[in-house]
Design a protein around this motif. Structure first.
Motif, mmCIF file in Angstrom:
data_model
loop_
_atom_site.group_PDB
_atom_site.id
_atom_site.type_symbol
_atom_site.label_atom_id
_atom_site.label_comp_id
_atom_site.label_asym_id
_atom_site.label_seq_id
_atom_site.Cartn_x
_atom_site.Cartn_y
_atom_site.Cartn_z
ATOM 1 N N VAL A 68 0.857 -1.178 0.000
ATOM 2 C CA VAL A 68 0.000 0.000 0.000
ATOM 3 C C VAL A 68 0.896 1.232 0.000
ATOM 4 C CG1 VAL A 68 -1.822 1.262 1.213
ATOM 5 C CG2 VAL A 68 -1.776 -1.243 1.298
ATOM 6 N N ALA A 69 0.638 2.153 -0.926
ATOM 7 C CA ALA A 69 1.427 3.375 -1.028
ATOM 8 C C ALA A 69 0.497 4.574 -1.151
ATOM 9 C CB ALA A 69 2.352 3.310 -2.248
ATOM 10 N N GLU A 70 0.910 5.696 -0.598
ATOM 11 C CA GLU A 70 0.139 6.941 -0.726
ATOM 12 C C GLU A 70 0.454 7.625 -2.040
ATOM 13 O OE1 GLU A 70 -0.462 9.798 2.589
ATOM 14 O OE2 GLU A 70 0.920 8.431 3.622
ATOM 15 N N ASP A 71 -0.579 8.185 -2.662
ATOM 16 C CA ASP A 71 -0.430 9.008 -3.855
ATOM 17 C C ASP A 71 -1.415 10.163 -3.724
ATOM 18 O OD1 ASP A 71 0.164 10.093 -6.305
ATOM 19 O OD2 ASP A 71 -0.834 8.521 -7.472
ATOM 20 N N GLY A 72 -0.985 11.239 -3.085
ATOM 21 C CA GLY A 72 -1.880 12.355 -2.817
ATOM 22 C C GLY A 72 -2.983 11.924 -1.864
ATOM 23 N N ALA A 73 -4.241 12.150 -2.255
ATOM 24 C CA ALA A 73 -5.390 11.793 -1.422
ATOM 25 C C ALA A 73 -5.799 10.332 -1.585
ATOM 26 C CB ALA A 73 -6.570 12.692 -1.761
ATOM 27 N N GLU A 74 -5.077 9.594 -2.419
ATOM 28 C CA GLU A 74 -5.434 8.191 -2.682
ATOM 29 C C GLU A 74 -4.400 7.240 -2.092
ATOM 30 O OE1 GLU A 74 -7.891 8.252 -6.807
ATOM 31 O OE2 GLU A 74 -5.717 8.151 -7.009
ATOM 32 N N LEU A 75 -4.859 6.018 -1.851
ATOM 33 C CA LEU A 75 -3.970 4.922 -1.505
ATOM 34 C C LEU A 75 -3.937 3.966 -2.692
ATOM 35 C CD1 LEU A 75 -5.038 4.106 2.163
ATOM 36 C CD2 LEU A 75 -2.995 5.325 1.397
ATOM 37 N N VAL A 76 -2.750 3.577 -3.102
ATOM 38 C CA VAL A 76 -2.585 2.613 -4.192
ATOM 39 C C VAL A 76 -2.325 1.249 -3.560
ATOM 40 C CG1 VAL A 76 -1.262 1.984 -6.234
ATOM 41 C CG2 VAL A 76 -1.639 4.406 -5.702
ATOM 42 N N TRP A 77 -3.237 0.321 -3.813
ATOM 43 C CA TRP A 77 -3.127 -1.039 -3.290
ATOM 44 C C TRP A 77 -2.655 -1.941 -4.419
ATOM 45 C CZ3 TRP A 77 -5.642 -3.167 1.378
ATOM 46 C CH2 TRP A 77 -6.032 -2.169 2.273
ATOM 47 N N THR A 78 -1.520 -2.585 -4.230
ATOM 48 C CA THR A 78 -1.009 -3.537 -5.210
ATOM 49 C C THR A 78 -1.012 -4.907 -4.567
ATOM 50 O OG1 THR A 78 0.403 -1.825 -6.166
ATOM 51 C CG2 THR A 78 0.923 -4.106 -6.723
ATOM 52 N N ARG A 79 -1.848 -5.787 -5.115
ATOM 53 C CA ARG A 79 -1.966 -7.160 -4.610
ATOM 54 C C ARG A 79 -1.316 -8.090 -5.620
ATOM 55 N NH1 ARG A 79 -6.321 -4.229 -4.715
ATOM 56 N NH2 ARG A 79 -7.600 -3.879 -2.888
ATOM 57 N N ARG A 80 -0.517 -8.993 -5.125
ATOM 58 C CA ARG A 80 0.045 -10.048 -5.962
ATOM 59 C C ARG A 80 -0.530 -11.358 -5.435
ATOM 60 N NH1 ARG A 80 3.675 -6.069 -5.778
ATOM 61 N NH2 ARG A 80 4.754 -5.509 -7.689
ATOM 62 N N ILE A 81 -1.354 -11.986 -6.259
ATOM 63 C CA ILE A 81 -2.002 -13.241 -5.881
ATOM 64 C C ILE A 81 -1.554 -14.273 -6.901
ATOM 65 C CG2 ILE A 81 -4.178 -14.419 -5.445
ATOM 66 C CD1 ILE A 81 -5.412 -11.595 -4.989
ATOM 67 N N GLY A 82 -0.705 -15.202 -6.466
ATOM 68 C CA GLY A 82 -0.106 -16.119 -7.427
ATOM 69 C C GLY A 82 0.666 -15.310 -8.441
ATOM 70 N N GLY A 83 0.402 -15.505 -9.720
ATOM 71 C CA GLY A 83 1.075 -14.765 -10.784
ATOM 72 C C GLY A 83 0.330 -13.536 -11.254
ATOM 73 N N THR A 84 -0.764 -13.173 -10.577
ATOM 74 C CA THR A 84 -1.598 -12.053 -10.997
ATOM 75 C C THR A 84 -1.322 -10.817 -10.147
ATOM 76 O OG1 THR A 84 -3.349 -13.572 -11.664
ATOM 77 C CG2 THR A 84 -3.995 -11.292 -11.313
ATOM 78 N N VAL A 85 -1.218 -9.664 -10.794
ATOM 79 C CA VAL A 85 -1.073 -8.391 -10.084
ATOM 80 C C VAL A 85 -2.383 -7.623 -10.244
ATOM 81 C CG1 VAL A 85 0.154 -6.194 -9.971
ATOM 82 C CG2 VAL A 85 1.415 -8.310 -10.451
ATOM 83 N N LEU A 86 -2.958 -7.220 -9.132
ATOM 84 C CA LEU A 86 -4.192 -6.437 -9.115
ATOM 85 C C LEU A 86 -3.877 -5.119 -8.418
ATOM 86 C CD1 LEU A 86 -7.253 -6.019 -9.432
ATOM 87 C CD2 LEU A 86 -7.557 -7.300 -7.313
ATOM 88 N N ARG A 87 -3.972 -4.022 -9.149
ATOM 89 C CA ARG A 87 -3.668 -2.695 -8.599
ATOM 90 C C ARG A 87 -4.942 -1.857 -8.618
ATOM 91 N NH1 ARG A 87 0.626 -1.762 -11.282
ATOM 92 N NH2 ARG A 87 1.994 -2.426 -9.624
ATOM 93 N N THR A 88 -5.281 -1.317 -7.454
ATOM 94 C CA THR A 88 -6.455 -0.453 -7.343
ATOM 95 C C THR A 88 -6.070 0.819 -6.596
ATOM 96 O OG1 THR A 88 -7.217 -1.442 -5.259
ATOM 97 C CG2 THR A 88 -8.047 -2.421 -7.309
#
Length: 125
Positions: free
Chosen positions: A20-40
């Motif tokens: 989880v990283a801050e980007d201004g007023a947002e939080l960037v969530w990067t999930r790695r599940i197995g070989g899949t990357v899901l970024r929200t």
């Protein structure tokens, strides 16, 4: 639906990593599940938490219950258009405090069937 939501391939016991990283007023969530990357990206919007990925946006109502934080989906939009509940997946989560961090369970269902479910512990590294 799985492809549009960028969900991981089926499989139990896959490794899960969250950053989880801050980007201004947002939080960037990067999930790695197995070989899949899901970024929200998550941000507060009034009394809701809004999570977006690509053309999709899910709004959650947050509630505390029995010492846990519940994420209850209130709406889902694709390309700015609301999806009716009969066509949309349902996303929910439960976050509970532990002695050294948090325990998280996330579920995605569609038409009453589990599409994706993952859980794990969050500890500051």
């Amino acid at each position: 639906m799985i492809w549009l939501m960028k969900l991981p391939a089926e499989g139990s016991g896959q490794p899960v990593r969250l950053e989880v990283a801050e980007d201004g007023a947002e939080l960037v969530w990067t999930r790695r599940i197995g070989g899949t990357v899901l970024r929200t990206r998550q941000r507060a919007s009034g009394t809701r938490l809004v999570e977006r990925s690509g053309l999709g946006r899910i709004s959650f109502h947050l509630a505390a219950e029995d010492g846990a934080l519940l994420y209850r989906q209130s709406s889902i939009h694709l390309a700015g258009l609301p999806l009716p509940s009969s066509l949309s997946p349902r996303v929910g989560a439960v976050v509970s405090a532990t002695a050294d961090g948090w325990h998280v369970v996330v579920s995605v269902t569609w038409r009453g069937r589990i599409v994706c479910r993952y859980a794990g512990a969050i500890r500051e590294s």
